[in-house]
Design a protein around this motif. Structure first.
Motif, PDB file in Angstrom:
ATOM      1  N   TYR A 159       1.015  -0.989  -0.064  1.00  0.00           N
ATOM      2  CA  TYR A 159      -0.061  -0.026  -0.037  1.00  0.00           C
ATOM      3  C   TYR A 159       0.969   1.237   0.144  1.00  0.00           C
ATOM      4  CZ  TYR A 159      -3.473  -3.299   1.022  1.00  0.00           C
ATOM      5  OH  TYR A 159      -4.512  -4.459   1.004  1.00  0.00           O
ATOM      6  N   ARG A 161       2.120   4.981   0.046  1.00  0.00           N
ATOM      7  CA  ARG A 161       1.911   6.233   0.892  1.00  0.00           C
ATOM      8  C   ARG A 161       1.104   7.063  -0.022  1.00  0.00           C
ATOM      9  NH1 ARG A 161       5.620   8.978   5.489  1.00  0.00           N
ATOM     10  NH2 ARG A 161       3.963   9.897   6.567  1.00  0.00           N
ATOM     11  N   ALA A 163      -1.193   6.017   3.044  1.00  0.00           N
ATOM     12  CA  ALA A 163      -1.855   4.784   3.512  1.00  0.00           C
ATOM     13  C   ALA A 163      -2.299   5.039   5.023  1.00  0.00           C
ATOM     14  CB  ALA A 163      -1.359   3.541   3.325  1.00  0.00           C
ATOM     15  N   ASP A 164      -2.349   6.206   5.419  1.00  0.00           N
ATOM     16  CA  ASP A 164      -2.574   6.767   6.675  1.00  0.00           C
ATOM     17  C   ASP A 164      -3.718   6.175   7.498  1.00  0.00           C
ATOM     18  OD1 ASP A 164       0.134   7.733   6.894  1.00  0.00           O
ATOM     19  OD2 ASP A 164      -0.532   9.674   6.293  1.00  0.00           O
ATOM     20  N   ASP A 165      -4.723   6.035   6.503  1.00  0.00           N
ATOM     21  CA  ASP A 165      -6.297   5.658   7.198  1.00  0.00           C
ATOM     22  C   ASP A 165      -6.236   4.239   7.250  1.00  0.00           C
ATOM     23  OD1 ASP A 165      -7.006   8.543   7.120  1.00  0.00           O
ATOM     24  OD2 ASP A 165      -7.882   8.443   5.156  1.00  0.00           O
ATOM     25  N   SER A 166      -5.107   3.356   7.177  1.00  0.00           N
ATOM     26  CA  SER A 166      -5.486   1.908   7.151  1.00  0.00           C
ATOM     27  C   SER A 166      -5.384   1.586   8.760  1.00  0.00           C
ATOM     28  CB  SER A 166      -4.412   1.231   6.445  1.00  0.00           C
ATOM     29  OG  SER A 166      -3.303   1.332   6.784  1.00  0.00           O
ATOM     30  N   HIS A 167      -6.070   0.595   8.938  1.00  0.00           N
ATOM     31  CA  HIS A 167      -6.132   0.181  10.145  1.00  0.00           C
ATOM     32  C   HIS A 167      -4.883  -0.479  10.727  1.00  0.00           C
ATOM     33  CE1 HIS A 167      -6.095  -3.852   8.406  1.00  0.00           C
ATOM     34  NE2 HIS A 167      -5.828  -4.343   9.757  1.00  0.00           N
ATOM     35  N   ARG A 169      -1.820   0.847   9.839  1.00  0.00           N
ATOM     36  CA  ARG A 169      -1.011   2.037  10.052  1.00  0.00           C
ATOM     37  C   ARG A 169      -1.441   2.447  11.396  1.00  0.00           C
ATOM     38  NH1 ARG A 169       3.852   4.380   9.747  1.00  0.00           N
ATOM     39  NH2 ARG A 169       3.669   6.603   9.783  1.00  0.00           N
ATOM     40  N   LYS A 170      -2.776   2.643  11.692  1.00  0.00           N
ATOM     41  CA  LYS A 170      -3.132   3.257  13.060  1.00  0.00           C
ATOM     42  C   LYS A 170      -2.691   2.232  14.046  1.00  0.00           C
ATOM     43  CE  LYS A 170      -7.111   5.588  11.124  1.00  0.00           C
ATOM     44  NZ  LYS A 170      -8.472   5.813  10.840  1.00  0.00           N
TER      45      LYS A 170
END
Length: 179
Positions: A159, A161, A163-167, A169-170
């Motif tokens: 994925y 960048r 891809a900050d909204d992916s679970h 990444r969180k």
């Protein structure tokens, strides 16, 4: 010998250059571990029957394994693949690589978003945690042979960048806050 890592300069020169700052700003194995990056040094000459590698695979659950040789004579679409590997990306699973021959670099983002370059050579096994932004390139030897390890079936999806909204990444960012 130990792992060698450093903060990178911001030069757009050849991605295969070391890109060390002047003066060099090394990054310790402990600092890498705080990012979730772990390293082992093994004897790559005996990888087919190495009890230490078997022990790591068993403890970590690395059930899948294959070998990739990255060189212009062995990898179809070599130049395109190198460009793709060097795009900043993350995975939903840990990335586990064991260098059996040759040399290469993994770049990872530190807590402050600065690039950290990790020099890899024969015998180095590294794990990058799911959700960490990273990229891969060869050095000027233009060759590496690596074992790719996975827990369960291999997942090759990257994925790029952002891809900050992916679970995942969180989840990784939560891990960083706690480390």
């Amino acid at each position: 010998m130990g792992i060698s890592a450093w903060y990178m300069d911001s030069s757009d020169e050849d991605q295969r250059d070391p890109h060390q700052l002047d003066p060099n700003q090394p990054v310790s194995a402990e600092e890498l571990q705080r990012l979730g990056v772990f390293h082992w040094e093994l004897n790559a000459d005996i990888y087919e029957n190495d009890p230490e590698l078997e022990k790591i695979r068993k403890e970590q659950g690395y059930s899948y394994m294959d070998i990739i040789t990255i060189h212009k004579d062995t990898l179809p679409n070599y130049e395109d693949k190198l460009k793709m590997f060097f795009e900043e990306h993350l995975h939903l699973d840990d990335e586990i690589r064991y260098i059996l021959d040759g040399q290469s670099y993994f770049d990872v983002r530190g807590k402050d978003e600065r690039w950290i370059r990790i020099s890899m050579s024969k015998g180095d096994l590294i794990t990058l945690p799911a959700g960490i932004y990273h990229r891969f390139t060869l050095d000027h030897t233009n060759y590496t042979k690596a074992m790719r390890l996975f827990v369960g079936e291999p997942v090759w999806k990257a994925y790029n960048r952002p891809a900050d909204d992916s679970h995942i990444r969180k989840k990784y960012l939560d891990f960083l806050q706690d480390s």
